[in-house]
Write a protein that holds these residues in place. Structure first.
Motif, mmCIF file in Angstrom:
data_model
loop_
_atom_site.group_PDB
_atom_site.id
_atom_site.type_symbol
_atom_site.label_atom_id
_atom_site.label_comp_id
_atom_site.label_asym_id
_atom_site.label_seq_id
_atom_site.Cartn_x
_atom_site.Cartn_y
_atom_site.Cartn_z
ATOM 1 N N GLY A 120 19.661 57.741 84.294
ATOM 2 C CA GLY A 120 19.214 58.937 84.991
ATOM 3 C C GLY A 120 18.715 59.987 84.007
ATOM 4 N N THR A 121 18.552 61.206 84.508
ATOM 5 C CA THR A 121 17.993 62.294 83.714
ATOM 6 C C THR A 121 19.075 63.294 83.347
ATOM 7 N N TRP A 122 19.077 63.687 82.074
ATOM 8 C CA TRP A 122 20.084 64.592 81.514
ATOM 9 C C TRP A 122 19.399 65.752 80.792
ATOM 10 N N SER A 123 19.829 66.969 81.073
ATOM 11 C CA SER A 123 19.293 68.173 80.419
ATOM 12 C C SER A 123 20.328 68.718 79.450
ATOM 13 N N GLU A 124 19.878 69.047 78.244
ATOM 14 C CA GLU A 124 20.780 69.614 77.243
ATOM 15 C C GLU A 124 21.128 71.045 77.649
ATOM 16 N N GLN A 125 22.414 71.354 77.730
ATOM 17 C CA GLN A 125 22.896 72.650 78.204
ATOM 18 C C GLN A 125 24.090 73.113 77.373
ATOM 19 N N TYR A 126 24.152 74.424 77.140
ATOM 20 C CA TYR A 126 25.277 75.030 76.411
ATOM 21 C C TYR A 126 25.632 76.356 77.062
ATOM 22 N N ASP A 127 26.770 76.900 76.693
ATOM 23 C CA ASP A 127 27.170 78.227 77.159
ATOM 24 C C ASP A 127 26.196 79.235 76.547
ATOM 25 N N PRO A 128 25.362 79.903 77.359
ATOM 26 C CA PRO A 128 24.320 80.794 76.815
ATOM 27 C C PRO A 128 24.871 82.041 76.120
ATOM 28 N N THR A 129 26.140 82.371 76.331
ATOM 29 C CA THR A 129 26.721 83.511 75.617
ATOM 30 C C THR A 129 27.066 83.142 74.181
ATOM 31 N N ILE A 130 27.079 81.833 73.888
ATOM 32 C CA ILE A 130 27.407 81.370 72.538
ATOM 33 C C ILE A 130 26.191 80.774 71.841
ATOM 34 N N ALA A 135 22.028 80.022 72.701
ATOM 35 C CA ALA A 135 20.862 80.072 73.586
ATOM 36 C C ALA A 135 19.759 79.198 73.006
ATOM 37 N N MET A 136 19.275 78.282 73.798
ATOM 38 C CA MET A 136 18.193 77.396 73.369
ATOM 39 C C MET A 136 16.848 78.065 73.631
ATOM 40 N N ASP A 137 15.911 77.881 72.725
ATOM 41 C CA ASP A 137 14.550 78.407 72.883
ATOM 42 C C ASP A 137 13.651 77.330 73.467
ATOM 43 N N GLY A 138 14.052 76.801 74.622
ATOM 44 C CA GLY A 138 13.302 75.741 75.261
ATOM 45 C C GLY A 138 14.241 74.807 75.992
ATOM 46 N N SER A 139 13.816 73.552 76.106
ATOM 47 C CA SER A 139 14.651 72.578 76.808
ATOM 48 C C SER A 139 14.456 71.186 76.225
ATOM 49 N N VAL A 140 15.497 70.369 76.403
ATOM 50 C CA VAL A 140 15.476 68.971 75.985
ATOM 51 C C VAL A 140 15.995 68.165 77.170
ATOM 52 N N GLU A 141 15.239 67.134 77.541
ATOM 53 C CA GLU A 141 15.625 66.328 78.698
ATOM 54 C C GLU A 141 15.430 64.847 78.379
ATOM 55 N N TYR A 142 16.511 64.075 78.500
ATOM 56 C CA TYR A 142 16.468 62.632 78.309
ATOM 57 C C TYR A 142 16.516 61.946 79.665
ATOM 58 N N THR A 143 15.737 60.883 79.824
ATOM 59 C CA THR A 143 15.833 60.017 80.990
ATOM 60 C C THR A 143 16.101 58.606 80.482
ATOM 61 N N GLN A 190 31.257 74.877 66.679
ATOM 62 C CA GLN A 190 30.252 75.571 67.472
ATOM 63 C C GLN A 190 28.945 75.747 66.717
ATOM 64 N N GLY A 191 29.015 75.848 65.416
ATOM 65 C CA GLY A 191 27.814 76.031 64.612
ATOM 66 C C GLY A 191 26.897 74.811 64.578
ATOM 67 N N THR A 192 27.364 73.685 65.118
ATOM 68 C CA THR A 192 26.538 72.472 65.115
ATOM 69 C C THR A 192 26.020 72.122 66.505
ATOM 70 N N TRP A 193 26.174 73.038 67.472
ATOM 71 C CA TRP A 193 25.659 72.786 68.820
ATOM 72 C C TRP A 193 24.148 72.580 68.746
ATOM 73 N N GLY A 194 23.665 71.576 69.432
ATOM 74 C CA GLY A 194 22.224 71.296 69.472
ATOM 75 C C GLY A 194 21.749 70.411 68.342
#
Length: 135
Positions: free
Chosen positions: A30-40, A42-50, A121-125
């Motif tokens: 299926g399809t998965w979107s990369e998501q994190y807590d935006p208060t910690i 914030a991504m400058d875009g999006s990443v989506e795997y199918t 946390q510093g390695t998120w993304g």
């Protein structure tokens, strides 16, 4: 005393076995979107795997700063027996393949940790990746 030691060992064994989370690879498709807590983080875009369930994936990356998006395709291999990992483009001979430990995989959420790294946390993304099932 010997009975007490045996009971303690048995309890520790049961607790250790219960702590192991079984990964159901069928939930990967299926399809998965990369998501994190935006208060910690914030991504400058999006990443989506199918994932197609047959060893192939499509990757859609959107860079909000440039306004550009790119699509990629590739293959992946799952090793649940030995390491509980997912390796992207495992056939690549130029060392460009990357392997992640499947930390969590449910019907709604997925977490990866890059092989050979530890969580912070510093390695998120980058080393740590968190995904939510696409709508």
């Amino acid at each position: 005393m010997k009975l007490l030691k045996t009971m303690i060992c048995a309890a520790l064994l049961v607790a250790g076995l219960c702590a192991c989370e079984k990964i159901d690879v069928n939930k990967l498709e299926g399809t998965w979107s990369e998501q994190y807590d935006p208060t910690i983080f914030a991504m400058d875009g999006s990443v989506e795997y199918t994932f197609d369930g047959n060893g192939r994936y499509q990757l859609h990356v959107y860079d909000a700063l440039s306004g550009e998006s790119h699509d990629y395709t590739g293959t992946y291999a799952i090793d649940l027996v030995n390491k509980g990992t997912i390796t992207f483009d495992p056939q690549m001979s130029d060392y460009s393949s990357v392997t992640y430990k499947l930390v969590k995989l449910t019907s709604k959420e997925m977490e990866w940790q890059k092989e050979g790294t530890t969580y912070s946390q510093g390695t998120w993304g980058s080393d740590y990746r968190h995904f939510e099932r696409g709508k």
